[in-house]
Design a protein around this motif. Sequence first.
Motif, short mmCIF file in Angstrom:
data_model
loop_
_atom_site.label_atom_id
_atom_site.label_comp_id
_atom_site.label_asym_id
_atom_site.label_seq_id
_atom_site.Cartn_x
_atom_site.Cartn_y
_atom_site.Cartn_z
N LEU A 33 31.60 19.89 -9.93
CA LEU A 33 30.60 18.82 -9.67
C LEU A 33 31.28 17.34 -10.02
O LEU A 33 31.25 16.62 -9.54
CB LEU A 33 29.47 18.90 -10.58
CG LEU A 33 28.25 19.89 -10.10
CD1 LEU A 33 27.38 20.05 -11.16
CD2 LEU A 33 27.56 19.30 -8.92
N ALA A 34 32.16 17.50 -11.25
CA ALA A 34 33.27 16.42 -11.56
C ALA A 34 33.87 15.94 -10.25
O ALA A 34 33.90 14.89 -10.42
CB ALA A 34 33.67 16.81 -12.75
N GLN A 38 34.07 12.37 -8.82
CA GLN A 38 35.14 11.55 -8.57
C GLN A 38 35.56 11.16 -7.20
O GLN A 38 36.05 10.14 -6.91
CB GLN A 38 36.26 12.45 -9.42
CG GLN A 38 37.37 11.32 -9.55
CD GLN A 38 38.51 11.31 -8.68
OE1 GLN A 38 38.62 12.25 -7.85
NE2 GLN A 38 39.02 9.97 -8.61
N ARG A 39 35.60 11.93 -6.42
CA ARG A 39 36.16 11.94 -4.89
C ARG A 39 35.19 11.04 -4.21
O ARG A 39 35.46 10.32 -3.28
CB ARG A 39 36.18 13.38 -4.04
CG ARG A 39 37.42 13.95 -4.71
CD ARG A 39 37.31 15.65 -4.50
NE ARG A 39 37.33 15.63 -2.83
CZ ARG A 39 38.21 16.40 -2.26
NH1 ARG A 39 39.33 16.61 -2.70
NH2 ARG A 39 38.01 16.48 -0.82
N SER A 40 33.96 11.17 -4.46
CA SER A 40 32.57 10.48 -3.64
C SER A 40 32.23 9.11 -4.21
O SER A 40 31.75 8.31 -3.70
CB SER A 40 31.59 11.12 -3.66
OG SER A 40 31.01 11.56 -4.69
N GLY A 41 32.90 8.91 -5.76
CA GLY A 41 32.38 7.42 -6.21
C GLY A 41 30.97 7.47 -6.84
O GLY A 41 30.32 6.45 -7.27
N LEU A 42 30.29 8.90 -6.81
CA LEU A 42 28.91 9.08 -7.41
C LEU A 42 29.26 9.38 -8.71
O LEU A 42 30.05 10.15 -9.05
CB LEU A 42 28.11 9.73 -6.57
CG LEU A 42 27.72 9.45 -4.86
CD1 LEU A 42 27.24 10.63 -4.17
CD2 LEU A 42 27.30 8.23 -5.03
N ALA A 43 28.07 9.39 -9.50
CA ALA A 43 28.00 9.65 -10.83
C ALA A 43 27.65 11.53 -10.85
O ALA A 43 27.03 11.88 -10.00
CB ALA A 43 26.64 9.15 -11.69
N VAL A 44 28.08 12.09 -11.73
CA VAL A 44 28.05 13.49 -11.72
C VAL A 44 26.52 13.89 -11.73
O VAL A 44 26.14 14.80 -11.20
CB VAL A 44 28.76 14.09 -12.93
CG1 VAL A 44 28.29 15.71 -13.34
CG2 VAL A 44 30.18 13.87 -13.00
N PHE A 62 24.82 9.52 1.02
CA PHE A 62 25.14 10.60 1.30
C PHE A 62 26.32 10.48 2.21
O PHE A 62 26.99 11.53 2.44
CB PHE A 62 23.89 11.34 1.95
CG PHE A 62 23.34 10.73 3.38
CD1 PHE A 62 24.11 10.70 4.41
CD2 PHE A 62 22.12 10.53 3.01
CE1 PHE A 62 23.48 10.42 5.78
CE2 PHE A 62 21.41 10.08 4.37
CZ PHE A 62 22.18 10.21 5.52
N SER A 63 26.66 9.28 2.69
CA SER A 63 28.05 9.22 3.46
C SER A 63 29.14 9.22 2.59
O SER A 63 30.11 9.82 2.73
CB SER A 63 28.17 7.78 4.11
OG SER A 63 27.31 7.61 5.28
N GLN A 64 29.03 8.60 1.27
CA GLN A 64 29.80 8.86 0.27
C GLN A 64 30.24 10.27 -0.11
O GLN A 64 31.31 10.63 -0.32
CB GLN A 64 29.54 8.10 -1.07
CG GLN A 64 29.58 6.53 -0.89
CD GLN A 64 29.20 5.88 -2.07
OE1 GLN A 64 28.07 5.10 -2.17
NE2 GLN A 64 29.75 5.91 -3.18
N ALA A 66 29.45 12.76 1.75
CA ALA A 66 30.25 13.67 2.60
C ALA A 66 31.66 13.53 2.66
O ALA A 66 32.68 14.22 2.84
CB ALA A 66 29.53 13.26 4.32
N ASP A 67 32.22 12.02 2.38
CA ASP A 67 33.50 11.61 2.23
C ASP A 67 34.32 12.39 1.25
O ASP A 67 35.29 12.82 1.29
CB ASP A 67 33.81 10.01 2.24
CG ASP A 67 33.27 9.35 3.54
OD1 ASP A 67 33.33 10.14 4.46
OD2 ASP A 67 33.09 8.13 3.23
N GLY A 68 33.54 12.34 0.12
CA GLY A 68 33.99 13.13 -1.29
C GLY A 68 34.37 14.76 -0.96
O GLY A 68 35.22 15.30 -1.37
N LEU A 69 33.44 15.37 0.14
CA LEU A 69 33.65 16.63 0.25
C LEU A 69 34.58 16.93 1.34
O LEU A 69 35.07 18.06 1.63
CB LEU A 69 32.28 17.45 0.57
CG LEU A 69 31.08 17.25 -0.54
CD1 LEU A 69 29.84 17.59 0.21
CD2 LEU A 69 31.64 18.53 -1.41
#
Length: 210
Positions: A33-34, A38-44, A62-64, A66-69
């Motif tokens: 999760l962390a 970190q990769r998406s710029g969203l909070a854990v 949800f675009s962020q 997807a990019d993080g994943l």
Amino acid sequence: MDQLAPGVMAPADRRARMGERLRQIRHERGLTLAEVAQRSGLAVSTVSKVERGLMALTYDRFSQLADGLGVDVAALFSEHGERFRPGEVAVARLGEFRLHETDNYAYEMLFPDLWSKAMTPMLGTLRPLETMRFDRFVKHAGEEFLFVVDGRVTVHLEDKSPVVLDRGESIYFDSGRGHLYAAAGTDGARILVVCTRGFGDAAKEEAARY
């Protein structure tokens, strides 16, 4: 109690399905999760709530995610999909979409089984601004086209005067400018929105392999 038509999934069930899909992709990628946060710029806590079906993300978030994943946005809505390839043609018949509802919008995600598209087309249903809850403007990489299918729409743009559009009118803008939409009258409105993706090269490369 609200009655749902046969085959229509309740919002809580849609959130749960999205959470299961997110968890599946995360596990397939071997990410914590962390690491996704970190990769998406969203909070854990945000990623965790989505996985547990407690939160529905706005398009920019949800675009962020997807990019993080490292996946296409459409992959969050459909477990099975194929990449759009040169020369290919795809048709969406009436009623063929995946519904995604947030506190303010109802998005009908078109072509959810077609991944790695240059554009993300969506139909949306809007309510009057007075009935919506916003704590910030939406902004994300890429460009955006909005066409008013029915009703009147006010497009609020950061650092610019609002733009009111009547049925049949449209607007095209840089999605990096903060924006939000609302029906301009007491009745709702229907819109077609097409967003281009502006994610980085690393995410593009990973999405192409997925």
